[in-house]
Design a protein around this motif. Sequence first.
Motif: not given
Length: 79
Positions: A63-64, A54, A51-52, A56, A61, A47-48, A7, A14
């Motif tokens: 993803c939204w 996410v 895409t957050i 895990k 994982e 990495r995120y 987040t 998030c």
Amino acid sequence: MIAQLFTTLGCHLCEEAHELLLSLAGQGMDLRIELVEIVDSAELMDRYGITIPVIKVEDKEICWPFSIDELRAFLENET
């Protein structure tokens, strides 16, 4: 189980994902939520960053976007 929520501050999606996790925990799911702030790490930002949120658990994982039912199924498959 430990669920990591990747987040960042001010991310309304998030916040929604966190509420879904809290709801499942409130319904009796054995769940410890760990918030992971991605801006604290260049690696996590790479990495995120786009895409957050996410979530895990161990090495898997989700993803939204996801619904509470999809999240429940994901978490139940991790136990």
